[in-house]
Design a protein around this motif. Structure first.
Motif, PDB file in Angstrom:
ATOM      1  N   GLY A   1      -5.852   0.166  -6.608  1.00  0.00           N
ATOM      2  CA  GLY A   1      -6.737   1.310  -6.418  1.00  0.00           C
ATOM      3  C   GLY A   1      -6.029   2.469  -5.746  1.00  0.00           C
ATOM      4  O   GLY A   1      -5.073   2.282  -4.986  1.00  0.00           O
ATOM      5  N   VAL A   2      -6.493   3.679  -6.051  1.00  0.00           N
ATOM      6  CA  VAL A   2      -5.954   4.897  -5.445  1.00  0.00           C
ATOM      7  C   VAL A   2      -7.126   5.734  -4.940  1.00  0.00           C
ATOM      8  O   VAL A   2      -8.157   5.853  -5.619  1.00  0.00           O
ATOM      9  CB  VAL A   2      -5.124   5.715  -6.462  1.00  0.00           C
ATOM     10  N   ARG A   3      -6.974   6.293  -3.755  1.00  0.00           N
ATOM     11  CA  ARG A   3      -8.020   7.162  -3.206  1.00  0.00           C
ATOM     12  C   ARG A   3      -8.315   8.309  -4.161  1.00  0.00           C
ATOM     13  O   ARG A   3      -7.395   8.880  -4.775  1.00  0.00           O
ATOM     14  CB  ARG A   3      -7.573   7.731  -1.855  1.00  0.00           C
ATOM     15  N   ALA A   4      -9.602   8.632  -4.296  1.00  0.00           N
ATOM     16  CA  ALA A   4     -10.021   9.614  -5.298  1.00  0.00           C
ATOM     17  C   ALA A   4      -9.335  10.964  -5.121  1.00  0.00           C
ATOM     18  O   ALA A   4      -9.078  11.676  -6.104  1.00  0.00           O
ATOM     19  CB  ALA A   4     -11.536   9.782  -5.251  1.00  0.00           C
TER      20      ALA A   4
ATOM     21  N   THR B   1      -1.712   7.750   6.587  1.00  0.00           N
ATOM     22  CA  THR B   1      -2.941   7.566   5.819  1.00  0.00           C
ATOM     23  C   THR B   1      -2.692   6.705   4.594  1.00  0.00           C
ATOM     24  O   THR B   1      -1.855   7.033   3.746  1.00  0.00           O
ATOM     25  CB  THR B   1      -3.511   8.922   5.377  1.00  0.00           C
ATOM     26  N   MET B   2      -3.414   5.594   4.486  1.00  0.00           N
ATOM     27  CA  MET B   2      -3.309   4.725   3.322  1.00  0.00           C
ATOM     28  C   MET B   2      -4.033   5.381   2.147  1.00  0.00           C
ATOM     29  O   MET B   2      -5.192   5.771   2.263  1.00  0.00           O
ATOM     30  CB  MET B   2      -3.919   3.348   3.619  1.00  0.00           C
ATOM     31  N   VAL B   3      -3.337   5.491   1.002  1.00  0.00           N
ATOM     32  CA  VAL B   3      -3.928   6.198  -0.137  1.00  0.00           C
ATOM     33  C   VAL B   3      -3.924   5.377  -1.424  1.00  0.00           C
ATOM     34  O   VAL B   3      -4.502   5.804  -2.426  1.00  0.00           O
ATOM     35  CB  VAL B   3      -3.209   7.545  -0.370  1.00  0.00           C
ATOM     36  N   GLY B   4      -3.277   4.207  -1.435  1.00  0.00           N
ATOM     37  CA  GLY B   4      -3.260   3.388  -2.645  1.00  0.00           C
ATOM     38  C   GLY B   4      -2.996   1.943  -2.296  1.00  0.00           C
ATOM     39  O   GLY B   4      -2.397   1.625  -1.265  1.00  0.00           O
ATOM     40  N   THR B   5      -3.466   1.033  -3.156  1.00  0.00           N
ATOM     41  CA  THR B   5      -3.369  -0.400  -2.876  1.00  0.00           C
ATOM     42  C   THR B   5      -3.016  -1.200  -4.122  1.00  0.00           C
ATOM     43  O   THR B   5      -3.324  -0.813  -5.248  1.00  0.00           O
ATOM     44  CB  THR B   5      -4.713  -0.945  -2.349  1.00  0.00           C
ATOM     45  N   THR B   6      -2.394  -2.340  -3.894  1.00  0.00           N
ATOM     46  CA  THR B   6      -2.273  -3.395  -4.891  1.00  0.00           C
ATOM     47  C   THR B   6      -1.826  -4.660  -4.177  1.00  0.00           C
ATOM     48  O   THR B   6      -1.328  -4.607  -3.041  1.00  0.00           O
ATOM     49  CB  THR B   6      -1.303  -3.034  -6.031  1.00  0.00           C
TER      50      THR B   6
ATOM     51  N   ALA C   1       0.845  -1.194   0.000  1.00  0.00           N
ATOM     52  CA  ALA C   1       0.000   0.000   0.000  1.00  0.00           C
ATOM     53  C   ALA C   1       0.872   1.231   0.000  1.00  0.00           C
ATOM     54  O   ALA C   1       2.023   1.215   0.462  1.00  0.00           O
ATOM     55  CB  ALA C   1      -0.931   0.005   1.212  1.00  0.00           C
ATOM     56  N   ALA C   2       0.316   2.316  -0.536  1.00  0.00           N
ATOM     57  CA  ALA C   2       0.969   3.624  -0.505  1.00  0.00           C
ATOM     58  C   ALA C   2       0.407   4.427   0.656  1.00  0.00           C
ATOM     59  O   ALA C   2      -0.813   4.413   0.897  1.00  0.00           O
ATOM     60  CB  ALA C   2       0.738   4.355  -1.818  1.00  0.00           C
ATOM     61  N   PHE C   3       1.273   5.130   1.364  1.00  0.00           N
ATOM     62  CA  PHE C   3       0.870   5.923   2.528  1.00  0.00           C
ATOM     63  C   PHE C   3       1.337   7.367   2.373  1.00  0.00           C
ATOM     64  O   PHE C   3       2.441   7.633   1.883  1.00  0.00           O
ATOM     65  CB  PHE C   3       1.474   5.343   3.810  1.00  0.00           C
ATOM     66  N   ASP C   4       0.486   8.274   2.811  1.00  0.00           N
ATOM     67  CA  ASP C   4       0.849   9.665   3.023  1.00  0.00           C
ATOM     68  C   ASP C   4       0.853   9.866   4.529  1.00  0.00           C
ATOM     69  O   ASP C   4      -0.209  10.010   5.148  1.00  0.00           O
ATOM     70  CB  ASP C   4      -0.161  10.595   2.349  1.00  0.00           C
TER      71      ASP C   4
END
Length: 389
Positions: free
Chosen positions: A83-86, A54-59, A48-51
């Motif tokens: 997926g990526v948060r809108a 806060t998790m903001v993207g997944t695969t 996952a991608a984090f800011d």
């Protein structure tokens, strides 16, 4: 800037699942659904991608195997839940996830189902296989002759045990087909809700069970009954034909819909081939050659003079180079290239769905001797992946 992390516990997995579902405009999983969904998360394969926090993207990927031309089976990663948060789209989150995934995935090839076709080429995925969506008018579908084997309907508990064995035995029947992992079966054997009316029928021939089909029938507002074939596999043409006889002779069925390979000869079963209507031909397999030398060596090739192919791969530079492909195999060489091709388009031709000459006509690749390359990479059967993930 976002950072990429490997997830390791159930709470993170559920947050990952919820974010992906939101990106697809779905609601979060219920507690009941999550009890099944959690079984699809494999340690080390979920990122996952984090800011900040806060998790903001997944695969994630699912470990399994894939058939390549010639029949060899290689380790394969099924890429899913991208997926990526809108409120974080178009900020490099997806690019970061894809780069990290490709640099760490342990398997030599990966495939995915693309929600949008223009996204994944920049990460080296090529459209390598298509599928036909068919509708059959069951009221007019006449198959001459009688069955040569027998069929039996099996109860859900028997199906749960038997069908995975049968799929492993003969479901990997053409390039692009993949094996099914425990999490896949957990989802598809969940009999809550819509799955309650799933029916499975097994075919038996002289050597025992050699085919099966699973289907659902629904009724519309006009009291018409529509069958959706959910899963269909066979070891020989007798089983294939007998199961189609069973499906088309069922009472209270007006139409049948099924996914089929481009070269599936189902039309020719019927006295009137027009009872089979192709609703659409759609992209299915998007393939990424993660380890080009290994994957080129894994498949077989047709009879043609050798061709030297120069491969370009911006994300995985170890794949860059020139490869002499012949009917005897593949070797890395320093010889002048006949064809220059990016890795996404090499993925497109790898399973035999697309030809080098078609890409050349479209001015997507450069070089010469495309006819020889077409003959080398041709497959006697069209690719298909009947396992959705």
């Amino acid at each position: 800037m976002t950072d990429i992390r490997v997830l390791a516990d159930d709470a993170q997995y559920r947050a990952h699942n919820t974010l992906f579902r939101r990106a697809m405009h779905w609601g979060p999983p219920t507690d009941e659904k999550w009890e099944i969904g959690r079984l699809t998360y494999e340690p080390g394969r979920v990122i996952a991608a984090f800011d900040g926090d806060t998790m903001v993207g997944t695969t994630q990927t699912f470990a399994n195997s894939m058939v390549v031309p010639g029949g060899a089976v290689v380790p394969h990663s099924a890429v899913s839940r991208v997926g990526v948060r809108a409120d974080y789209t178009r900020r490099g989150v997806l690019s970061g996830l894809m780069r990290e995934q490709l640099s760490t995935v342990p398997d030599p090839v990966a495939t995915l189902r693309a929600s949008e076709g223009r996204i994944y080429g920049r990460f080296g995925y090529g459209l390598a296989g298509r599928v036909r969506f068919l509708r059959i008018d069951a009221r007019k579908a006449v198959i001459p002759g009688s069955p040569v084997g027998s069929v039996r309907m099996v109860d859900p508990d028997t199906s749960d045990e038997l069908v995975p064995q049968l799929h492993q035995a003969f479901g990997l029947d053409r390039p692009g087909q993949i094996s099914r992992w425990p999490g896949w079966w957990a989802i598809h054997q969940d009999r809550k809700g819509e799955a309650e009316n799933l029916v499975t029928v097994v075919h038996s021939g002289p050597d025992g069970d050699d085919g099966y089909v699973s289907y659902k029938v629904s009724e519309d507002d006009d009291f018409k009954h529509h069958m959706q074939v959910e899963d269909f596999a066979w070891a020989n043409t007798d089983a294939w034909r007998d199961l189609w006889i069973y499906l088309t002779r069922l009472d209270l069925v007006d139409t049948i819909t099924v996914d089929a390979a481009l070269d599936d000869p189902v039309n020719w079963l019927f006295e009137d081939p027009r009872v089979v209507f192709t609703k659409d031909v759609f992209d299915q397999i998007w393939l990424r050659l993660v380890d080009v030398p290994r994957m080129l060596a894994a498949r077989t090739y047709g009879a043609a003079a050798p061709v030297v192919i120069e491969v370009h791969d911006k994300l995985l530079p170890a794949n860059e180079g020139r490869y002499r492909v012949s009917s005897d195999g593949v070797e890395r060489v320093d010889a002048p290239a006949d064809i220059t091709i990016p890795v996404d388009l090499l993925g497109a031709v790898y399973l035999g769905d697309t030809r080098f000459s078609d890409l050349a006509a479209a001015r997507r690749i450069e070089g010469s001797r495309f006819d020889e390359a077409d003959a080398l990479f041709a497959s006697p059967v069209a690719p298909l992946c009947s396992t959705f993930f």
